[in-house]
Design a protein around this motif. Structure first.
Motif, PDB file in Angstrom:
ATOM      1  N   GLU A 173      -3.574  12.820  -0.867  1.00 50.88           N
ATOM      2  CA  GLU A 173      -4.579  12.480   0.137  1.00 50.88           C
ATOM      3  C   GLU A 173      -4.066  11.395   1.087  1.00 50.88           C
ATOM      4  N   PHE A 174      -3.366  10.417   0.522  1.00 46.51           N
ATOM      5  CA  PHE A 174      -2.811   9.345   1.354  1.00 46.51           C
ATOM      6  C   PHE A 174      -1.760   9.905   2.305  1.00 46.51           C
ATOM      7  N   ARG A 175      -0.901  10.765   1.797  1.00 46.64           N
ATOM      8  CA  ARG A 175       0.149  11.332   2.643  1.00 46.64           C
ATOM      9  C   ARG A 175      -0.449  12.193   3.749  1.00 46.64           C
ATOM     10  N   LEU A 208      -1.721   2.412   8.880  1.00 46.35           N
ATOM     11  CA  LEU A 208      -2.851   2.239   7.967  1.00 46.35           C
ATOM     12  C   LEU A 208      -4.115   1.901   8.742  1.00 46.35           C
ATOM     13  N   ALA A 226      -3.423  11.683   5.081  1.00 41.37           N
ATOM     14  CA  ALA A 226      -4.008  10.730   6.037  1.00 41.37           C
ATOM     15  C   ALA A 226      -2.935  10.118   6.934  1.00 41.37           C
ATOM     16  N   MET A 227      -1.762   9.857   6.380  1.00 38.28           N
ATOM     17  CA  MET A 227      -0.677   9.278   7.171  1.00 38.28           C
ATOM     18  C   MET A 227      -0.136  10.268   8.195  1.00 38.28           C
ATOM     19  N   LEU A 283       0.809   4.128  -3.005  1.00 36.10           N
ATOM     20  CA  LEU A 283       0.172   5.423  -2.715  1.00 36.10           C
ATOM     21  C   LEU A 283       1.125   6.481  -2.150  1.00 36.10           C
ATOM     22  N   GLN A 284       2.403   6.212  -2.136  1.00 35.83           N
ATOM     23  CA  GLN A 284       3.323   7.135  -1.473  1.00 35.83           C
ATOM     24  C   GLN A 284       3.339   8.532  -2.108  1.00 35.83           C
ATOM     25  N   ASP A 343       0.560   9.898  -3.478  1.00 34.59           N
ATOM     26  CA  ASP A 343      -0.814  10.389  -3.442  1.00 34.59           C
ATOM     27  C   ASP A 343      -0.963  11.417  -2.319  1.00 34.59           C
ATOM     28  N   THR A 358       0.831  -1.207   0.000  1.00 37.71           N
ATOM     29  CA  THR A 358       0.000   0.000   0.000  1.00 37.71           C
ATOM     30  C   THR A 358       0.862   1.252   0.000  1.00 37.71           C
TER      31      THR A 358
END
Length: 599
Positions: free
Chosen positions: A398-400, A410, A402-403, A393-394, A396, A389
């Protein structure tokens, strides 16, 4: 000269400090309750062979039990008011000439408490004048001698002796506030900005630390803003109540994944949870003391679940005994039970005890729950499938983002169908006793045969070999079924390779435990056997193609995993079985040596 009467009084006092009955102590020592009674009344002394285990259970050295000093630390607890460590045996080692001096810091104790709460050492000690309690905050010095008189026991009412608000980086004295609030006789109160305003420019979480004295001695309680402090009905104890916190995230939980030297997902998840608790251990030690390093399981239907350490044998119980853990399980919960269980998960996380869980993301492998958001509606985790994952997504945004919120964890995708909670509970079994217990697990599990449809030990190796040599099956299989079997085979061989690597490492690390030259030589030979098994398995496994190669290759998968390769692996498994039997012989000799030396 040893006085049986003085020794008996000391054993009785230390037993009561551990809140053990004579029957409970006898059970842990594998003696009768009458034997313990005779010791405590001075009619007899413990046998020499019993003393090491008695010392470990009571948390005092053998000399301290048999030759009591004028100054003795009865109990010593290092705590942040939320979790605690029993450091009695460790602190007693610093008594010199009936004096104890010790600089209190995280670094001095064998295990650390990983939190930003204020920490302190609470000590109960005995001198010729009586029994007293005292406490020392971190970064201060403890100094006690035979003339020291701390707080006396037997208080008829609760007395708060220290109160601070803040964290280990900065805090302020609020004892005056607490004495003022005590006037109102509140049954409970909430830690909020009205009662305890935050300081300007403070950083991080802030906590209320209360150190109080009651009839039993000194205790500490630490609660975060939003939590409640409750008085017991008799107003002699304090405890934490409900929390209005919307999120909690444990920090620094290690990444999990296959190919990282922790290919048994159960042992890897347990190791991660233990590390978060501050237990000083290694993955290979978890594999060793649990006995999972000896495991080999195989399902004749060729299923990935064969690689799960717990599917067919209980390797968990030996691990819990080795680390002195209390464990509780929650399995296959109904929707209503899940709502209640979520509260238990949140409570466990607040103690920095990460629940170990099965099937958190992608597939049914073990991982750990690391936190929650939105008052528990979202759970966070480490799993064995995170790397894929992160790779996808690194980049992305939005993913960053969220992280950033989840501190790099996750989200849990599935409600786990197995949950394991652990906490420190009792004495830690000696490393030597854990080795002997592990060797017994080896002998038992290799001969176990079959359980829940899985073959175990030698039966597993035989069934696996038979499946590899079923040439008619491979000729008739379609491409998808053939490829799946290869993938299962690769996964199971990876698990076996990791287990025997861990076995060799565990045995090597255990060699210094055996002082007898003959026993040392036996263990040394057994270490060599498992190093040989690992070398053979690793050489073969390192030349195997990844399962994805069979799926993506233009050539037929049957050409990439042909009859000759399957026959080579079958021969390898037969060689491993022969070496395992030699390992059994050596393990049996070591267990015989143990019985003879203790008889």
């Amino acid at each position: 000269m040893i006085s049986s009467e003085k020794v008996g009084k000391r054993i009785a006092m230390l037993r009561r400090e551990k809140k053990l009955s004579q029957e409970q102590l006898a059970e842990q020592l594998h003696v009768s309750a009458q034997a313990v009674s005779k010791w405590e009344t001075g009619k007899s002394l413990p046998e020499t062979a019993t003393l090491p285990l008695l010392s470990g259970i009571l948390g005092h050295s053998i000399d301290s039990i048999l030759l009591p000093q004028e100054l003795t630390v009865l109990s010593a607890v290092y705590t942040d008011g939320y979790e605690q460590q029993d450091v009695t045996h460790f602190v007693n080692q610093f008594i010199t000439g009936s004096k104890l001096t010790l600089a209190i810091s995280d670094q001095i104790f064998p295990q650390s408490i990983h939190s930003d709460r204020c920490k302190l050492l609470i000590v109960k000690y005995e001198t010729p004048a009586g029994i007293y309690s005292t406490y020392v905050l971190k970064d201060q010095h403890l100094a006690i001698d035979v003339h020291s008189k701390g707080y006396t026991l037997g208080k008829s009412e609760l007395e708060i002796v220290h109160a601070a608000y803040g964290n280990e980086h900065a805090s302020r004295d609020v004892l005056g506030k607490m004495k003022h609030y005590a006037y109102f006789q509140w049954p409970h109160f909430t830690i909020d900005q009205e009662l305890f305003p935050s300081g300007m420019g403070h950083e991080g979480n802030e906590y209320l630390l209360l150190v109080y004295l009651n009839a039993d001695g000194i205790h500490a309680l630490s609660c975060m803003e939003g939590e409640q402090v409750h008085y017991s009905p008799d107003r002699m104890r304090l405890f934490a109540g409900g929390s209005s916190r919307q999120h909690y995230i444990a920090e620094n939980a290690g990444r999990l994944g296959f190919g990282k030297g922790m290919d048994c997902s159960w042992a890897g998840a347990l190791y991660t949870s233990l590390s978060a608790m501050g237990v000083d251990t290694r993955y290979e030690e978890v594999m060793g003391v649990s006995g999972a390093c000896w495991r080999v399981a195989f399902a004749p239907v060729w299923d990935y679940s064969s690689a799960d350490a717990l599917v067919a044998y209980d390797y968990a119980a030996p691990a819990f005994s080795a680390y002195g853990l209390k464990a509780s399980w929650a399995n296959r919960l109904t929707p209503e039970e899940r709502r209640r269980e979520k509260l238990q998960i949140m409570e466990s996380l607040h103690k920095h005890h990460l629940p170990v869980a099965l099937n958190l993301r992608v597939a049914p492998e073990w991982g750990v729950i690391t936190g929650y958001l939105d008052n528990g509606s979202t759970l966070l985790c480490r799993s064995y499938f995170d790397d894929e994952t992160f790779s996808e997504l690194q980049e992305d945004p939005e993913f960053r983002e969220a992280m950033e919120v989840s501190k790099g964890y996750l989200y849990v995708d599935h409600w786990p169908y197995k949950l394991l909670y652990i906490e420190r509970h009792g004495p830690i079994r000696s490393a030597l006793d854990s080795l002997y217990a592990s060797l017994q697990v080896k002998l038992d599990s290799m001969q176990a045969g079959e359980n829940h449809g899985y073959r175990l030990g030698y039966s597993a190796l035989a069934a696996w070999t038979e499946g590899l040599l079923d040439h008619a099956w491979y000729q008739a299989a379609d491409t998808d079924t053939f490829t799946r079997r290869y993938s299962v085979n690769h996964f199971c061989l990876m698990a076996l390779n990791d287990a025997r690597r861990s076995a060799a490492a565990y045995l090597q690390a255990s060699l210094p435990l055996l002082q007898n030259p003959a026993a040392y030589a036996i263990l040394g030979e057994m270490t060599t056997v498992y190093e040989q098994i690992y070398t053979l398995l690793d050489h073969f496994f390192s030349h195997m193609k990844e399962p994805a190669a069979l799926q993506q290759a233009q050539a037929s998968p049957k050409q990439l995993w042909d009859q000759s390769q399957r026959e080579q692996q079958a021969e390898l498994l037969q060689t491993v079985a022969a070496l395992e039997r030699r390992g059994d012989e050596l393990a049996g000799r070591l267990l015989e040596y143990k019985e003879n030396s203790r008889g």
